[in-house]
Structures are given as structure tokens and as C-alpha cells.
Scaffold this motif. Structure first.
Motif, mmCIF file in Angstrom:
data_model
loop_
_atom_site.group_PDB
_atom_site.id
_atom_site.type_symbol
_atom_site.label_atom_id
_atom_site.label_comp_id
_atom_site.label_asym_id
_atom_site.label_seq_id
_atom_site.Cartn_x
_atom_site.Cartn_y
_atom_site.Cartn_z
ATOM 1 N N LYS A 323 0.843 -1.189 0.000
ATOM 2 C CA LYS A 323 0.000 0.000 0.000
ATOM 3 C C LYS A 323 0.885 1.247 0.000
ATOM 4 O O LYS A 323 1.786 1.392 0.833
ATOM 5 C CB LYS A 323 -0.900 0.013 1.237
ATOM 6 C CG LYS A 323 -1.954 1.101 1.241
ATOM 7 C CD LYS A 323 -3.116 0.770 0.313
ATOM 8 C CE LYS A 323 -3.993 -0.317 0.870
ATOM 9 N NZ LYS A 323 -5.169 -0.584 -0.013
ATOM 10 N N ILE A 324 0.653 2.156 -0.934
ATOM 11 C CA ILE A 324 1.425 3.389 -1.078
ATOM 12 C C ILE A 324 0.515 4.568 -0.772
ATOM 13 O O ILE A 324 -0.530 4.727 -1.402
ATOM 14 C CB ILE A 324 1.985 3.523 -2.511
ATOM 15 C CG1 ILE A 324 2.823 2.297 -2.887
ATOM 16 C CG2 ILE A 324 2.811 4.802 -2.646
ATOM 17 C CD1 ILE A 324 3.135 2.207 -4.374
ATOM 18 N N THR A 325 0.919 5.389 0.198
ATOM 19 C CA THR A 325 0.128 6.557 0.581
ATOM 20 C C THR A 325 1.005 7.797 0.535
ATOM 21 O O THR A 325 2.095 7.808 1.106
ATOM 22 C CB THR A 325 -0.435 6.401 2.012
ATOM 23 O OG1 THR A 325 -1.187 5.185 2.100
ATOM 24 C CG2 THR A 325 -1.333 7.582 2.372
ATOM 25 N N TYR A 326 0.545 8.827 -0.154
ATOM 26 C CA TYR A 326 1.250 10.105 -0.177
ATOM 27 C C TYR A 326 0.677 10.978 0.932
ATOM 28 O O TYR A 326 -0.528 11.259 0.946
ATOM 29 C CB TYR A 326 1.085 10.785 -1.533
ATOM 30 C CG TYR A 326 1.860 10.114 -2.652
ATOM 31 C CD1 TYR A 326 3.071 10.643 -3.083
ATOM 32 C CD2 TYR A 326 1.381 8.965 -3.277
ATOM 33 C CE1 TYR A 326 3.786 10.036 -4.111
ATOM 34 C CE2 TYR A 326 2.086 8.354 -4.297
ATOM 35 C CZ TYR A 326 3.287 8.892 -4.710
ATOM 36 O OH TYR A 326 4.002 8.287 -5.719
ATOM 37 N N VAL A 327 1.532 11.392 1.860
ATOM 38 C CA VAL A 327 1.111 12.136 3.043
ATOM 39 C C VAL A 327 1.697 13.542 2.987
ATOM 40 O O VAL A 327 2.903 13.716 2.798
ATOM 41 C CB VAL A 327 1.589 11.436 4.329
ATOM 42 C CG1 VAL A 327 1.089 12.178 5.563
ATOM 43 C CG2 VAL A 327 1.134 9.979 4.353
ATOM 44 N N LYS A 328 0.881 14.568 3.153
ATOM 45 C CA LYS A 328 1.364 15.950 3.165
ATOM 46 C C LYS A 328 1.623 16.392 4.592
ATOM 47 O O LYS A 328 1.107 15.801 5.552
ATOM 48 C CB LYS A 328 0.363 16.891 2.493
ATOM 49 C CG LYS A 328 -0.968 17.018 3.217
ATOM 50 C CD LYS A 328 -1.814 18.151 2.649
ATOM 51 C CE LYS A 328 -1.269 19.499 3.058
ATOM 52 N NZ LYS A 328 -2.125 20.632 2.658
ATOM 53 N N SER A 329 2.423 17.457 4.748
ATOM 54 C CA SER A 329 2.620 18.039 6.068
ATOM 55 C C SER A 329 1.261 18.456 6.622
ATOM 56 O O SER A 329 0.448 19.038 5.911
ATOM 57 C CB SER A 329 3.565 19.241 5.988
ATOM 58 O OG SER A 329 3.035 20.250 5.140
ATOM 59 N N GLY A 330 1.023 18.118 7.868
ATOM 60 C CA GLY A 330 -0.296 18.320 8.449
ATOM 61 C C GLY A 330 -1.083 17.034 8.563
ATOM 62 O O GLY A 330 -2.078 16.967 9.271
ATOM 63 N N GLY A 331 -0.645 15.986 7.824
ATOM 64 C CA GLY A 331 -1.208 14.655 8.011
ATOM 65 C C GLY A 331 -2.243 14.199 7.014
ATOM 66 O O GLY A 331 -2.683 13.052 7.062
ATOM 67 N N LYS A 332 -2.657 15.047 6.083
ATOM 68 C CA LYS A 332 -3.681 14.639 5.125
ATOM 69 C C LYS A 332 -3.110 13.670 4.093
ATOM 70 O O LYS A 332 -2.005 13.854 3.580
ATOM 71 C CB LYS A 332 -4.247 15.865 4.411
ATOM 72 C CG LYS A 332 -5.360 15.538 3.409
ATOM 73 C CD LYS A 332 -5.862 16.797 2.713
ATOM 74 C CE LYS A 332 -6.928 16.463 1.680
ATOM 75 N NZ LYS A 332 -7.427 17.680 0.981
ATOM 76 N N SER A 333 -3.883 12.630 3.777
ATOM 77 C CA SER A 333 -3.514 11.706 2.711
ATOM 78 C C SER A 333 -3.908 12.317 1.367
ATOM 79 O O SER A 333 -5.064 12.681 1.152
ATOM 80 C CB SER A 333 -4.228 10.362 2.899
ATOM 81 O OG SER A 333 -4.020 9.521 1.782
ATOM 82 N N LEU A 334 -2.924 12.432 0.456
ATOM 83 C CA LEU A 334 -3.174 13.036 -0.849
ATOM 84 C C LEU A 334 -3.611 12.018 -1.897
ATOM 85 O O LEU A 334 -4.391 12.331 -2.799
ATOM 86 C CB LEU A 334 -1.902 13.738 -1.337
ATOM 87 C CG LEU A 334 -1.399 14.904 -0.488
ATOM 88 C CD1 LEU A 334 -0.021 15.358 -0.974
ATOM 89 C CD2 LEU A 334 -2.384 16.064 -0.530
ATOM 90 N N PHE A 335 -3.087 10.795 -1.780
ATOM 91 C CA PHE A 335 -3.353 9.775 -2.801
ATOM 92 C C PHE A 335 -2.937 8.434 -2.233
ATOM 93 O O PHE A 335 -1.988 8.347 -1.449
ATOM 94 C CB PHE A 335 -2.557 10.078 -4.070
ATOM 95 C CG PHE A 335 -2.679 9.032 -5.159
ATOM 96 C CD1 PHE A 335 -3.794 8.997 -5.976
ATOM 97 C CD2 PHE A 335 -1.678 8.091 -5.360
ATOM 98 C CE1 PHE A 335 -3.916 8.034 -6.984
ATOM 99 C CE2 PHE A 335 -1.782 7.135 -6.361
ATOM 100 C CZ PHE A 335 -2.917 7.102 -7.182
ATOM 101 N N GLN A 336 -3.651 7.396 -2.619
ATOM 102 C CA GLN A 336 -3.292 6.051 -2.171
ATOM 103 C C GLN A 336 -3.499 5.062 -3.308
ATOM 104 O O GLN A 336 -4.457 5.182 -4.072
ATOM 105 C CB GLN A 336 -4.121 5.643 -0.952
ATOM 106 C CG GLN A 336 -3.658 4.367 -0.271
ATOM 107 C CD GLN A 336 -4.403 4.117 1.030
ATOM 108 O OE1 GLN A 336 -5.517 3.605 1.018
ATOM 109 N NE2 GLN A 336 -3.797 4.497 2.149
ATOM 110 N N THR A 337 -2.594 4.113 -3.401
ATOM 111 C CA THR A 337 -2.734 3.064 -4.419
ATOM 112 C C THR A 337 -2.122 1.771 -3.889
ATOM 113 O O THR A 337 -1.464 1.769 -2.834
ATOM 114 C CB THR A 337 -2.078 3.488 -5.750
ATOM 115 O OG1 THR A 337 -2.453 2.579 -6.779
ATOM 116 C CG2 THR A 337 -0.561 3.520 -5.628
#
Length: 344
Positions: A323-337
């Protein structure tokens, strides 16, 4: 005390304990001070973050606001989700690497920035970017003997992991794409200028072929600084498209991990190989300059807006999936695949 008094005291104690249980149920993050264990949820896995181009600035305070925010979120993510290691995909020190093993940049840009409690004992597996090669790259390798968490044994090297409580293995091949393809000038743009030492480039490429040929791992990952595919400022790296991309396909690599372009991208080719670009550790560039040079349908995710203020990719690999998750500063998930084990 009379039996009645004892009964009332016990009732009062039970009442207080019930209130405490309810309160703690609503405040788990506040009450927990220990580092979250990667296996605590009963799901055997290997977990790590991929962060690139995080290397601060060459003048005091040797950091950027974005790097500090990313470091905070990396610590938060490691605390909440667990981290077996951090993968640094290059440009560790802007703009000209380090001078020697005692360079202040090791402390000011790395040790004192990524210092959250959850990161203090997490190893960093390091490879070099073009800016690192502008300085003393041997000093970065030697820093392995100084820092307990900086692991950089050679310019390119092989890592092997086993998912805990299973026989499933993950192989990670760490490349030096500057040795392979040559250095580049980020301020001018364009492609790497070609290998400075052709024999060393050929030696590394032969090493890569041998490692790929012999891999029997369920997950096979390759990491380098330059991207194979990118729609952004630097675009696809023609040297890697020519020499490395055919090998990734031939040996059915799971994913290629990189940085270099200062944004976040996920691309996937027609054979299912994932291309994870994580280059937003220090700067953000909202460039889609080379979109037409990437095959149609490859791009699945792009984020380069400056308001994002940094990001990294987080990987969780189980026997069943990656599982690949892109995480931004602040903790929000931007995209997952999700990617899956190789069919061996």
C-alpha cells in the motif's frame, strides 16, 4: 469504618474508574507516550517512508520551513503508523553536499531536524542526488560510522528484508543514478550530462542486472535519485529510460522509487510497475513541463502546489499487498494506491 462506609467508598472508587476509562477512550493520542509498534495492529508488515530532496539550505539556519514541516509530519506518521526505516532518495544537502564528515550540515540539516521521539532510533537508508555529488560524497558514506541511524555503506548497495512472522521477502536495490547517468544542473534544467566514468557506470549496471536476475523476492524495489518517468521540470531521464527501464520490465520489478523533481507523482506503466516520485521534502514546484514526454495513461497522481508545503510517500508491505500513501505536512492523505507481490 462501618460496612456501610466501606460500601460507599468502593462505589465512589468504581465511579471514578469508570469516568477515567471513558476519558482515556477519547484521549488516546494525548495519553500514549510510547512509540507505536509497527506490528501492534496484528498485521505483519514492513513499513517505511520515502523522502527526497529534503536537504535544507547552505546558509544558517540550514533548513527551510517546508523541511521542518515535513520532518514534523514524518515523526507523527512514524508514531501513529510505525516505521521500520526511512528511505532517503537523494539531494540530502543543498546545494553542494557536504565538505567533510564533521560538516555542520549533518547536525543542522539532518540530526537536529528529524529529531522527533518516534524517529530517534529509526534507521535512514541513504543514496545520493546530484547536489550531493557536488560536494564530498565520500564524507556522506563515512558519516555511516558517526551516526547511529545514517546508513550509507556505499554509492550503490543491496538491502533485503523479511516481513515479520512470515517468509515473504522484500529486496531493495539502491542505485547511484549520478554515477550511472552523470550530474545535472538543476538551475539550467535538462538531462544529466553523461557518466563521468563510463567503466564505473557499466560496473554498476552489471551489478544491477546480476541482482535482478537472482532475486526470488516477492517484492523487488529499485531506488535512485533521478526519475525514470516524470512529467515535471526535469522530465523522464533518457539515460534511465534507455538502460534501466527495460531491466525493470524484464525482471518484473514491483516499483521504482525516486526524487529529483520537487513534487509528488505516481505513475504506473502498462506492465504494472509503479513509479513513486517523492521529491517534496524541501521545495515545491508545480511544473508539468514534460507531460507530453510520458506515455499516455502512465500518470495517476501529481501534486506540486506550494500550499501543500511538503510531502512524502509511506509504504506498508504485507504478504498480500504493498500500500502506497502520499502524506502531506499536516497529516492529510493526498493519494493512495496498491501494488501486489510478484508472480514467481
Amino acid at each position: 469504618m462501618s460496612p456501610v462506609g466501606n460500601s460507599r467508598a468502593m462505589e465512589w472508587i468504581r465511579h471514578i474508574m469508570e469516568k477515567l476509562v471513558v476519558l482515556l477512550a477519547f484521549l488516546p493520542c494525548v495519553s500514549m507516550k510510547t512509540v507505536w509498534s509497527p506490528q501492534q495492529d496484528g498485521d505483519p508488515s514492513l513499513r517505511f517512508a520515502v523522502i527526497g530532496d529534503w536537504g535544507g539550505l547552505p546558509l544558517p539556519p540550514y533548513t527551510t520551513e517546508q523541511e521542518l514541516l515535513v520532518a514534523d509530519e514524518l515523526a507523527n506518521t512514524a508514531s501513529k503508523w510505525g516505521a521500520d526505516f526511512i528511505l532517503s532518495v537523494g539531494d540530502n544537502f543543498y546545494y553542494d553536499g557536504v565538505k567533510n564528515v564533521t560538516d555542520i550540515r549533518f547536525k543542522a540539516t539532518f540530526e537536529n531536524v528529524f529529531d522527533g521521539e518516534s524517529l530517534r532510533h529509526v534507521p535512514w537508508y541513504v543514496l545520493a542526488g546530484n547536489h550531493d555529488h557536488n560536494g564530498n560524497i565520500t564524507a556522506q558514506v563515512a558519516y555511516t560510522n558517526v551516526s547511529s541511524r545514517w546508513i550509507y555503506p556505499d554509492l550503490y548497495y543491496d538491502l533485503s528484508f523479511k516481513i515479520p512472522s512470515t517468509n515473504v521477502t522484500v529486496r531493495l536495490l539502491m542505485l547511484d543514478t549520478v554515477v550511472l547517468c552523470g550530474n545535472s544542473d538543476d538551475f539550467v534544467g535538462g538531462q544529466p550530462l553523461g557518466a563521468a566514468n563510463v567503466k564505473l557506470a557499466e560496473k554498476q549496471l552489471n551489478w544491477l542486472v546480476e541482482k535482478l536476475q537472482t532475486s526470488k523476492d516477492e517484492y523487488l524495489l529499485v531506488a535512485g535519485h533521478y526519475p525514470v518517468w516524470s512529467i515535471a521540470e526535469h522530465g523522464p531521464t533518457s539515460c534511465l529510460v534507455q538502460h534501466v527501464e527495460p531491466l525493470l520490465k524484464k525482471y518484473r520489478v514491483t516499483a521504482y522509487l525516486c526524487g529529483h523533481d520537487h513534487n509528488m507523482q505516481y505513475l504506473q506503466d502498462n506492465s504494472g510497475i509503479g513509479y513513486v516520485l517523492s521529491g517534496a521534502g524541501n521545495f515545491m514546484e508545480n511544473s508539468r513541463k514534460h507531460e507530453e514526454k510520458v506515455p499516455e495513461g502512465y500518470l495517476r497522481f501529481f501534486q506540486g502546489e506550494k500550499e501543500t508545503m511538503g510531502s512524502f510517500a509511506y509504504m506498508k508491505i504485507t504478504p498480500k499487498e504493498m500500500k502506497i500513501t502520499y502524506v502531506k505536512s499536516g497529516g492529510k492523505s493526498l493519494f493512495q494506491t496498491t501494488l501486489y507481490p510478484r508472480d514467481l
